[in-house]
Design a protein around this motif. Structure first.
Motif, PDB file in Angstrom:
ATOM      1  N   PRO A 176       4.609   1.599   9.882  1.00 25.53           N
ATOM      2  CA  PRO A 176       4.231   1.401  11.290  1.00 25.53           C
ATOM      3  C   PRO A 176       2.859   0.765  11.400  1.00 25.53           C
ATOM      4  N   GLN A 177       2.698  -0.023  12.436  1.00 26.67           N
ATOM      5  CA  GLN A 177       1.433  -0.714  12.680  1.00 26.67           C
ATOM      6  C   GLN A 177       0.921  -0.360  14.083  1.00 26.67           C
ATOM      7  N   PRO A 178       0.479   0.861  14.281  1.00 20.49           N
ATOM      8  CA  PRO A 178      -0.010   1.259  15.601  1.00 20.49           C
ATOM      9  C   PRO A 178      -1.266   0.475  15.981  1.00 20.49           C
ATOM     10  N   THR A 179      -1.465   0.329  17.261  1.00 16.80           N
ATOM     11  CA  THR A 179      -2.607  -0.448  17.743  1.00 16.80           C
ATOM     12  C   THR A 179      -3.774   0.424  18.182  1.00 16.80           C
ATOM     13  N   THR A 180      -3.528   1.700  18.391  1.00 14.79           N
ATOM     14  CA  THR A 180      -4.601   2.580  18.846  1.00 14.79           C
ATOM     15  C   THR A 180      -5.285   3.244  17.657  1.00 14.79           C
ATOM     16  N   PRO A 181      -6.557   3.578  17.780  1.00 11.02           N
ATOM     17  CA  PRO A 181      -7.254   4.291  16.692  1.00 11.02           C
ATOM     18  C   PRO A 181      -6.558   5.598  16.325  1.00 11.02           C
ATOM     19  N   LYS A 182      -6.052   6.303  17.316  1.00  6.68           N
ATOM     20  CA  LYS A 182      -5.362   7.568  17.036  1.00  6.68           C
ATOM     21  C   LYS A 182      -4.104   7.325  16.213  1.00  6.68           C
ATOM     22  N   GLY A 183      -3.338   6.306  16.586  1.00  6.74           N
ATOM     23  CA  GLY A 183      -2.116   6.005  15.844  1.00  6.74           C
ATOM     24  C   GLY A 183      -2.404   5.586  14.416  1.00  6.74           C
ATOM     25  N   LYS A 184      -3.406   4.747  14.231  1.00  8.25           N
ATOM     26  CA  LYS A 184      -3.785   4.316  12.886  1.00  8.25           C
ATOM     27  C   LYS A 184      -4.233   5.497  12.035  1.00  8.25           C
ATOM     28  N   ALA A 185      -4.996   6.397  12.655  1.00  8.06           N
ATOM     29  CA  ALA A 185      -5.463   7.580  11.926  1.00  8.06           C
ATOM     30  C   ALA A 185      -4.295   8.485  11.550  1.00  8.06           C
ATOM     31  N   THR A 186      -3.293   8.557  12.427  1.00  7.44           N
ATOM     32  CA  THR A 186      -2.126   9.396  12.148  1.00  7.44           C
ATOM     33  C   THR A 186      -1.322   8.843  10.977  1.00  7.44           C
ATOM     34  N   VAL A 187      -1.107   7.531  10.960  1.00  2.24           N
ATOM     35  CA  VAL A 187      -0.379   6.912   9.832  1.00  2.24           C
ATOM     36  C   VAL A 187      -1.138   7.136   8.532  1.00  2.24           C
ATOM     37  N   ALA A 188      -2.440   6.952   8.559  1.00  2.00           N
ATOM     38  CA  ALA A 188      -3.249   7.173   7.357  1.00  2.00           C
ATOM     39  C   ALA A 188      -3.143   8.618   6.896  1.00  2.00           C
ATOM     40  N   ARG A 189      -3.135   9.547   7.852  1.00  2.00           N
ATOM     41  CA  ARG A 189      -3.031  10.971   7.505  1.00  2.00           C
ATOM     42  C   ARG A 189      -1.677  11.283   6.888  1.00  2.00           C
ATOM     43  N   ILE A 190      -0.621  10.678   7.424  1.00  2.00           N
ATOM     44  CA  ILE A 190       0.720  10.892   6.868  1.00  2.00           C
ATOM     45  C   ILE A 190       0.796  10.383   5.434  1.00  2.00           C
ATOM     46  N   LEU A 191       0.273   9.186   5.192  1.00  2.00           N
ATOM     47  CA  LEU A 191       0.340   8.609   3.853  1.00  2.00           C
ATOM     48  C   LEU A 191      -0.507   9.392   2.858  1.00  2.00           C
ATOM     49  N   THR A 192      -1.658   9.887   3.299  1.00  2.67           N
ATOM     50  CA  THR A 192      -2.490  10.710   2.419  1.00  2.67           C
ATOM     51  C   THR A 192      -1.790  12.010   2.086  1.00  2.67           C
ATOM     52  N   ALA A 193      -1.208  12.650   3.105  1.00  4.94           N
ATOM     53  CA  ALA A 193      -0.476  13.892   2.881  1.00  4.94           C
ATOM     54  C   ALA A 193       0.736  13.646   1.996  1.00  4.94           C
ATOM     55  N   GLY A 194       1.426  12.507   2.221  1.00  6.44           N
ATOM     56  CA  GLY A 194       2.588  12.178   1.395  1.00  6.44           C
ATOM     57  C   GLY A 194       2.211  11.955  -0.055  1.00  6.44           C
ATOM     58  N   HIS A 195       1.087  11.285  -0.271  1.00  2.00           N
ATOM     59  CA  HIS A 195       0.595  11.070  -1.632  1.00  2.00           C
ATOM     60  C   HIS A 195       0.405  12.414  -2.336  1.00  2.00           C
ATOM     61  N   ASP A 196      -0.216  13.350  -1.665  1.00  2.00           N
ATOM     62  CA  ASP A 196      -0.453  14.672  -2.260  1.00  2.00           C
ATOM     63  C   ASP A 196       0.851  15.427  -2.468  1.00  2.00           C
ATOM     64  N   LEU A 197       1.727  15.364  -1.468  1.00  2.00           N
ATOM     65  CA  LEU A 197       2.948  16.156  -1.524  1.00  2.00           C
ATOM     66  C   LEU A 197       3.926  15.635  -2.569  1.00  2.00           C
ATOM     67  N   PHE A 198       4.113  14.326  -2.647  1.00  2.00           N
ATOM     68  CA  PHE A 198       4.995  13.783  -3.686  1.00  2.00           C
ATOM     69  C   PHE A 198       4.438  14.118  -5.069  1.00  2.00           C
TER      70      PHE A 198
END
Length: 215
Positions: free
Chosen positions: A13-35
């Protein structure tokens, strides 16, 4: 960075808002740890939602399934591995081939060590899903092609002992990749691993002798 030449469409996803971008980054960071913690097969979207501090519904608004998340993570790691193995020193492959090879391997092995748990999950994924086998093949092919081009450009080498030099490069890349897996992805967290400098010297000696002192 999204690699548009990768073998699978990456649904990041390519969100345009700072909140959306931060959420995607948080998901990918959490996914990196969880996988890295659970492996590919055992990872569940519900676990990812919890680790990301999101509702499951909110998570699905960004990613449709765990494969979209994992492919995005692996693609990012590949881009970083590729960049880490590109020499950023004054050494030039044409005049200092050993030093260049050593610095390249050091960058690769250091970055592999930093992502060793996710790389272990990635190899697990290649055993059960063709899309990850394709991604793995694409990753190694990128490295082979880069070295092949450099050998032709800087040393006019296209063959070795009467064989296409690609055959030797396939063996050398496989050796480095498998060594990284054995040294870093397989040991438990409590085991002492070989340091990247020592590891880079071992594999670089083999690379240099194979490419420049072949029998």
């Amino acid at each position: 960075m999204i690699d548009k030449n990768s073998p699978h469409s990456l649904k990041i996803p390519q969100p345009t808002t700072p909140k959306g971008k931060a959420t995607v980054a948080r998901i990918l960071t959490a996914g990196h740890d969880l996988f890295g913690e659970t492996g590919y097969v055992a990872m569940r979207m519900s676990d990812l939602a919890e680790k990301s501090n999101l509702s499951l519904g909110a998570l699905y608004r960004y990613f449709e399934n765990k494969d979209d998340v994992f492919l995005a993570i692996i693609n990012n790691i590949h881009q970083q591995l590729y960049a880490a193995s590109r020499v950023n020193t004054d050494q030039r492959f044409s005049t200092h081939p050993y030093e260049t090879i050593q610095q390249s391997n050091l960058g690769y092995l250091t970055h592999y060590l930093n992502h060793r748990h996710v790389m272990k999950a990635f190899i697990e994924a290649t055993m059960v899903e063709k899309k990850y086998t394709d991604m793995w093949w694409y990753m190694r092919e990128s490295h082979i092609q880069r070295v092949s081009n450099a050998l032709k450009r800087d040393h006019n080498k296209t063959e070795l002992n009467g064989e296409p030099i690609r055959h030797t490069l396939e063996a050398l890349v496989s050796m480095t990749e498998q060594s990284a897996f054995v040294w870093y992805a397989v040991p438990s967290a409590t085991e002492k691993v070989i340091n990247p400098e020592q590891a880079a010297k071992i594999v670089s000696d083999i690379w240099f002798l194979s490419l420049f002192h072949a029998i």
